[in-house]
Write an enzyme that holds these catalytic residues in place. Structure first.
Site, mmCIF file in Angstrom:
data_model
loop_
_atom_site.group_PDB
_atom_site.id
_atom_site.type_symbol
_atom_site.label_atom_id
_atom_site.label_comp_id
_atom_site.label_asym_id
_atom_site.label_seq_id
_atom_site.Cartn_x
_atom_site.Cartn_y
_atom_site.Cartn_z
ATOM 1 N N LYS A 66 0.831 -1.209 0.000
ATOM 2 C CA LYS A 66 0.000 0.000 0.000
ATOM 3 C C LYS A 66 0.867 1.261 0.000
ATOM 4 C CE LYS A 66 -3.933 -2.307 2.195
ATOM 5 N NZ LYS A 66 -4.698 -2.615 3.422
ATOM 6 N N GLN A 110 -4.424 -1.142 9.661
ATOM 7 C CA GLN A 110 -4.470 -2.477 9.066
ATOM 8 C C GLN A 110 -5.099 -3.468 10.052
ATOM 9 O OE1 GLN A 110 -3.707 -3.168 5.911
ATOM 10 N NE2 GLN A 110 -4.125 -5.360 6.101
ATOM 11 N N ASP A 133 -10.935 3.509 4.701
ATOM 12 C CA ASP A 133 -11.398 2.121 4.594
ATOM 13 C C ASP A 133 -12.921 2.037 4.549
ATOM 14 O OD1 ASP A 133 -9.512 0.003 4.409
ATOM 15 O OD2 ASP A 133 -8.768 0.477 6.414
HETATM 16 N N1 GUN Z 1 -7.304 -6.360 6.382
HETATM 17 C C1 GUN Z 1 -7.754 -7.087 5.338
HETATM 18 N N2 GUN Z 1 -8.335 -6.271 4.410
HETATM 19 C C2 GUN Z 1 -8.236 -5.016 4.901
HETATM 20 C C3 GUN Z 1 -8.658 -3.762 4.396
HETATM 21 O O1 GUN Z 1 -9.247 -3.613 3.315
HETATM 22 N N3 GUN Z 1 -8.356 -2.699 5.192
HETATM 23 C C4 GUN Z 1 -7.742 -2.821 6.400
HETATM 24 N N4 GUN Z 1 -7.521 -1.724 7.108
HETATM 25 N N5 GUN Z 1 -7.356 -3.983 6.890
HETATM 26 C C5 GUN Z 1 -7.596 -5.073 6.136
#
Ligand code: GUN
Length: 304
Positions: A66, A110, A133
Site C-alpha cells: 500500500k 491495518q 477504509d
Molecule cells: N485487512 C484485510 N483487508 C483489509 C482492508 O481492506 N483494510 C484494512 N484496514 N485492513 C484489512
C-alpha cells in the site's frame, strides 16, 4: 482501457479472465493525475497515515504494498509501525493526533489488530472524513443509505470490475458468499444499490451449492482455498474471487490461490477474476482513490 477488452480466455476453456491488474493500473493513473492537481492547488500531496500494530507477516506485506503504491501515485504515506504490545490507550492517542494532523487526509489501520485490542473502538475513533477504509459506523450507515463517499476498498474494486464487465447490473441475481464487515456486508449493499437481487450466504447457510448456482454474479469471500468448483457455477456467470489463500502445493512450493477452483470454474463461467492479479490490485487502487476523495473533500476541491 477496460478490464474486459484485456480479458483473455482462461487456459482451461472459454471463460474470460478479468484482468484486475490492468484495470487497477489504469485507475491508479487517474488517481495520480488527481493527486498531482491536488498538490498543485494546495502545495502539498494527499497524505495517508498507515498504522500497523504487530508483526503479522501477511499484514506487513499488504502495508508495504500500500505504501509503495501510494508513493508511485503521488500520495505521501505516514507509516506508524508499532509493536504488538501496543496498548489500546496509546493507539487511541495516535488516532487522535492523526485526526488533527492537516497533512493526513486518510487513516488506514491495518486489520486484524492483535487480540488484546478493541478493533471496533479503534475504528470508531477515526474521523469519518479520514476513514479511507469506509469502516467507521457513520460511513457504514451512509453506505446502507446510498449516500457514502468513502466505500470499503475491496467491495468497491469488485463493483468497478463488475460494471466494466457487465455494464448495467439491474435485475441480475448476485450471491455474496461471506458476511464480513470488510467485504461481504458492504459488497451486498453495493450490489443492492446497483439494483441486483442479492443473497448473502455464510457458514450456516443451507444448500450452498444450489444457492450459488442461481447466481449471475457470484462473489466469493470466505478464505477457503479452491472450495468452489464447477458445481457452484451457473453457465455464463461472472465470478469475483476475493479469496487470497496461501497454500503449499504438491511440489512443496508456497503459492496463492483463491476461494474458487479457477480451472474448474472456467469450464462453466463466463468470466472469472484470477488470483493473484484479480481483486487484490483493485483493493490497493481503491484505497488510493479514497485517499484522493478524502483529501479533495477536506480542501473543498473535486479531483477524484
Ligand atoms: N485487512 C484485510 N483487508 C483489509 C482492508 O481492506 N483494510 C484494512 N484496514 N485492513 C484489512
Amino acid at each position: 482501457m477496460t478490464a474486459i477488452e484485456d480479458a483473455v480466455p482462461s487456459a482451461a476453456t472459454g471463460a474470460a479472465l478479468i484482468d484486475g491488474k490492468a484495470f487497477a493500473e489504469a485507475l491508479r493513473g487517474q488517481v495520480a493525475q488527481g493527486a498531482e492537481q491536488f498538490a498543485r492547488s494546495t502545495g502539498q500531496p494527499p497524505g495517508l497515515a498507515v498504522v500497523l500494530v504487530g508483526d503479522d507477516p501477511a499484514s506487513q506485506v499488504y502495508v508495504r504494498t500500500k505504501m509503495k503504491t501510494a508513493a508511485d501515485t503521488g500520495i505521501r504515506s505516514f507509516p506508524h509501525l508499532w509493536p504488538g504490545s501496543t496498548s489500546q490507550s496509546a493507539l487511541l492517542e495516535l488516532i487522535r493526533q492523526l485526526n488533527e494532523d492537516p497533512q493526513v487526509h486518510g487513516i488506514l489501520v491495518q486489520l486484524p489488530l492483535p487480540a488484546h485490542l478493541d478493533e471496533a473502538q479503534v475504528i470508531a475513533a477515526i474521523s469519518p472524513a479520514k476513514d479511507v477504509d469506509g469502516f467507521h459506523p457513520i460511513n457504514v450507515g451512509r453506505l446502507s443509505q446510498g449516500t457514502a463517499t468513502l466505500i470499503p476498498c475491496t467491495p468497491l474494486g469488485c463493483l468497478l470490475l463488475l460494471k466494466d464487465r457487465l455494464g448495467d447490473l439491474s435485475g441480475l441475481k448476485a450471491v455474496v458468499v461471506g458476511r464480513s464487515n470488510i467485504v461481504g456486508k458492504p459488497m451486498a449493499n453495493l450490489l443492492l444499490q446497483a439494483n441486483c437481487t442479492v443473497t448473502i450466504l455464510h457458514s450456516r447457510s443451507r444448500n450452498l451449492e444450489d444457492e450459488c448456482r442461481q447466481a449471475d454474479i457470484l462473489v466469493l469471500a470466505v478464505g477457503a482455498p479452491r472450495k468452489f468448483g464447477a458445481g457452484y457455477i451457473k453457465p455464463g456467470a461472472t465470478v469475483i474471487d476475493v479469496g487470497i489463500n496461501r497454500i503449499v502445493s504438491e511440489d512443496g512450493k508456497s503459492r496463492l490461490v483463491g476461494d474458487a477452483d479457477t480451472d474448474a470454474v472456467s469450464a462453466i463461467a463466463g468470466a472469472v477474476t484470477p488470483v493473484p492479479g484479480g481483486v487484490g490490485p483493485m483493493t490497493v487502487a481503491c484505497l488510493l482513490k479514497n485517499t484522493l476523495t478524502a483529501a479533495s473533500a477536506a480542501e473543498g476541491l473535486a479531483f477524484d
